[in-house]
Design a protein around this motif. Structure first.
Motif, short mmCIF file in Angstrom:
data_model
loop_
_atom_site.label_atom_id
_atom_site.label_comp_id
_atom_site.label_asym_id
_atom_site.label_seq_id
_atom_site.Cartn_x
_atom_site.Cartn_y
_atom_site.Cartn_z
N MET A 7 -141.27 38.93 -48.67
CA MET A 7 -140.03 39.49 -48.43
C MET A 7 -139.67 38.92 -46.83
SD MET A 7 -139.96 43.28 -49.70
CE MET A 7 -138.22 43.76 -49.41
N ALA A 8 -140.38 38.98 -45.91
CA ALA A 8 -140.21 38.33 -44.61
C ALA A 8 -139.97 36.75 -44.69
CB ALA A 8 -141.25 38.80 -43.70
N HIS A 9 -140.87 36.22 -45.57
CA HIS A 9 -140.79 34.82 -45.69
C HIS A 9 -139.44 34.31 -46.24
CE1 HIS A 9 -142.92 30.70 -46.06
NE2 HIS A 9 -141.52 30.72 -46.80
N MET A 10 -139.05 35.25 -47.39
CA MET A 10 -137.73 34.75 -47.92
C MET A 10 -136.62 35.11 -46.98
SD MET A 10 -138.22 36.85 -51.70
CE MET A 10 -136.58 36.90 -51.95
N GLU A 11 -136.78 36.20 -46.09
CA GLU A 11 -135.59 36.28 -45.09
C GLU A 11 -135.46 35.17 -44.21
OE1 GLU A 11 -136.00 40.12 -42.86
OE2 GLU A 11 -134.52 39.75 -41.81
N ARG A 12 -136.49 34.70 -43.84
CA ARG A 12 -136.23 33.48 -42.79
C ARG A 12 -135.83 32.00 -43.60
NH1 ARG A 12 -137.87 31.80 -37.87
NH2 ARG A 12 -138.65 29.64 -37.54
N LEU A 13 -136.28 32.02 -44.73
CA LEU A 13 -135.92 30.82 -45.42
C LEU A 13 -134.49 30.93 -45.91
CD1 LEU A 13 -136.85 28.22 -46.95
CD2 LEU A 13 -137.73 29.73 -48.60
N LEU B 203 -155.43 44.55 -48.75
CA LEU B 203 -156.00 45.15 -49.68
C LEU B 203 -154.78 45.69 -50.54
CD1 LEU B 203 -159.31 46.22 -48.66
CD2 LEU B 203 -159.00 44.55 -50.49
N SER B 204 -153.85 46.07 -49.99
CA SER B 204 -152.55 46.88 -50.56
C SER B 204 -151.81 45.69 -51.01
CB SER B 204 -151.91 47.85 -49.69
OG SER B 204 -150.66 47.99 -50.50
N TYR B 205 -151.36 45.59 -52.39
CA TYR B 205 -150.34 44.57 -52.87
C TYR B 205 -149.09 44.44 -51.89
CZ TYR B 205 -147.62 41.93 -55.90
OH TYR B 205 -146.69 41.05 -56.78
N PHE B 206 -148.79 45.65 -51.62
CA PHE B 206 -147.51 46.00 -50.61
C PHE B 206 -147.54 45.24 -49.52
CE2 PHE B 206 -146.94 49.40 -53.90
CZ PHE B 206 -145.98 49.13 -54.08
N THR B 207 -148.40 44.94 -49.07
CA THR B 207 -148.58 44.14 -47.64
C THR B 207 -148.15 42.72 -48.07
OG1 THR B 207 -150.63 45.43 -47.32
CG2 THR B 207 -150.29 43.52 -45.91
N THR B 208 -148.70 42.25 -49.37
CA THR B 208 -148.38 40.95 -49.83
C THR B 208 -146.78 40.80 -50.06
OG1 THR B 208 -150.35 40.68 -50.63
CG2 THR B 208 -148.67 39.08 -51.61
N ILE B 209 -146.28 41.89 -50.84
CA ILE B 209 -144.93 41.90 -50.89
C ILE B 209 -143.98 41.76 -49.84
CG2 ILE B 209 -143.10 43.46 -52.09
CD1 ILE B 209 -145.24 44.64 -53.91
N GLU B 210 -144.20 42.79 -48.66
CA GLU B 210 -143.47 42.59 -47.77
C GLU B 210 -143.78 41.46 -46.70
OE1 GLU B 210 -142.92 46.30 -45.58
OE2 GLU B 210 -143.13 47.62 -47.56
N THR B 211 -145.05 40.90 -46.79
CA THR B 211 -144.94 39.44 -46.22
C THR B 211 -144.07 38.38 -46.87
OG1 THR B 211 -147.29 39.83 -45.56
CG2 THR B 211 -146.65 37.49 -45.37
#
Ligand code: NAP
Length: 493
Positions: A407-413, A397-405
């Motif tokens: 960011m994690a995807h970007m880190e791995r990719l 429900l918090s947009y920041f959960t989406t943002i940080e998820t």
């Protein structure tokens, strides 16, 4: 040939800033952030209507790595969100990458140069190895297609373009829309209007809001011992997660959890509105969660005031003096407020024209086929493209959960790309198809598919009747997948 930046990011809201922070951590420093508005902050820069506040607890609405101990209230008012965005931009030195009043018209993958060419409305062109769109979910305002609306002689104001000079005191005000924005605005208008008419097409579920000032000693404790705020955040996030997972996503197996949410709103309405006819009009006939519910202690009571009318007869047309409903009645108005929300599925996915490999037009491809982005972030035939506001990207429900998820995807990719010494990534069609199939199956358990949403008119649903905005998994699972997705779901070159 113009300079090729490491990355062009479109949008300087919290999503775009999170992406910029992550790219900097990954070693990319030549970033260009293009923002159509005249300052950063996205939603929280654009929206400034009276009553604007975050509608989930503030402790959960911030980057986990940049907690803000200064929120004045449990649900912080809008200007504090804008101030937080400014603080983040300054602390992480993001302003130097940003260009404001930069309206992007489209982007095209240049196969020969292996980079994105980004066209601006002023005729200039920018180039980036990577393109990241962070244009928001709710950023393309919807003006209702009501006949005669342009003939209105008084003041018309959309909530996303609030005019601070508009005179409201003692005026005859009409407001169209009863979504989350109206829930915040209606009580404020009710306080100042000479007469207020609220045009409701579909009622919204509203529950009691447990709000209040955050006492100074608590703020001091948050600042001094960040662990205390982290614990508060964990509690808030867990409550939101249970509401979302049990009440909405697992509706088929746990309809009782959804019923609890519904009953809480109905009890709140019953407590605040004694007139059974008014209560009936304010009661939704669709399941809780089909569209975003809201919190307010002052929304329902506003309708009980003698100078406030709830109008549920459909609008026929607007003329120069006011609004005429289909039964021929008219309300004379001085000010017409449009709390009519946003156009997501025609105008926002994507918000600009994006052309990938083999001339694939992202918007057309989504509309002609099915809306999907692998893990809510990448799309086949769109190399080196990160679409932060995608179908299935919104998690929790918090947009920041989406943002940080993300960011994690970007880190791995990007880590995988760098390890391979490669310059281009592209998700495979197979991985995208498999993701879509899995999400479709999971959606089958949600209130969107298993519940009764036909009358909700929810913006969660696209033109194909699919509710593909929210990712139908827990945030924990979304985050885990972002950190562990199979690297060979991508091709690297
Ligand atoms: P919304 O939820 O889409 O609501 C728009 C309203 O306008 C609906 O009641 C809709 O009626 C009505 N409407 C649209 N076109 C109409 C027409 N032609 N005739 C009559 N009525 C019409 O938009 P919103 O209230 O701006 O909220 C959007 C989202 O923004 C929220 O769900 C929430 O996620 C977010 N939000 C967040 C905050 C916060 O965190 N502070 C605050 C406000 C909003 P129908 O339902 O019948 O279509």
């Amino acid at each position: 040939m113009t300079h090729v930046h490491d990355a062009v990011i479109i949008g300087a809201g919290f999503g775009g800033m999170g992406a910029a922070i992550q790219l900097r951590r990954l070693g990319y420093d030549d970033l260009l952030v293009l923002e159509r508005e005249d300052d950063l902050g996205g939603t929280w820069h654009v929206n400034r209507y009276p009553g604007l506040a975050v509608d989930i607890p503030s402790a959960t609405y911030s980057y986990s790595f940049e907690p803000n101990p200064h929120w004045s209230r449990l649900f912080a008012p809008g200007p504090e969100l804008k101030a937080y965005a400014t603080h983040v931009a300054d602390k992480y030195d993001l302003r130097r990458h940003m260009r404001f009043n930069a309206v992007v018209s489209g982007a095209r993958w240049d196969e020969d140069a292996s980079c994105w060419e980004v066209a601006l409305e002023d005729g200039s062109v920018e180039r980036g190895r990577f393109l990241l769109t962070a244009t928001g979910f709710l950023s393309q305002p919807k003006k209702p297609d009501i006949p005669g609306i342009d003939d209105f002689a008084g003041k018309v104001v959309h909530t996303t373009r609030w005019d601070d000079d508009v005179e409201l005191e003692g005026k005859r005000i009409g407001i169209i829309g009863t979504g989350a924005t109206a829930v915040q605005l209606v009580p404020k208008l009710g306080k100042v209007a000479g007469h207020l008419t609220v045009y409701q097409r579909t009622p919204i579920y509203v529950s009691a809001k447990v709000d209040g000032n955050v006492p100074a000693p608590v703020r001091a404790a948050f600042a001094k011992v960040p662990l205390t705020q982290r614990a508060t955040r964990l509690v808030g996030t867990s409550i939101l997660e249970v509401m979302m997972v049990a009440g909405v996503l697992h509706y088929r197996n746990m309809p009782w959890a959804n019923a609890i949410g519904r009953a809480a709103c109905e009890r709140h309405l019953k407590r605040q509105v004694k007139d059974p006819e008014l209560r009936r009009k304010l009661t939704p006939d669709y399941d809780f969660g089909c569209k975003r519910p809201s919190f307010s202690n002052s929304y329902y009571p506003t309708f009980t005031k003698p100078h406030v009318d709830l109008e549920t007869t459909p609008i026929d047309h607007v003329d120069e003096g006011g609004i005429v409903t289909t039964d021929g009645r008219r309300a004379d108005l001085d000010v017409l407020v449009l709390a009519t929300g946003f156009n997501l599925w025609d105008a926002n996915f994507p918000a600009i024209e994006i052309i990938g490999r083999e001339g694939r037009d992202l918007g057309k491809w989504w509309r002609d086929n099915r809306f999907c982005a692998y893990e809510g972030i990448t799309v086949p035939k769109f190399p080196n493209f990160i679409s932060l506001n995608s179908p299935y990207s919104y998690s929790g429900l918090s947009y920041f959960t989406t943002i940080e998820t993300q960011m994690a995807h970007m880190e791995r990719l990007f880590g995988a790309l760098q390890e391979r010494g490669a310059g281009v990534f592209e998700v495979s069609e197979e991985a995208n198809d498999a993701f879509l199939e899995r999400m479709t199956e999971l959606l089958g358990n949600s209130v969107f598919n298993a519940g009764s949403c036909a009358t909700a008119r929810s913006y969660y649903f696209n033109q194909h009747g699919e509710a593909v905005l929210l990712r139908p998994t827990s945030t924990i699972s979304a985050h885990r997948e972002a950190a562990r997705f199979p690297l060979d779901d991508y091709a690297y070159a």
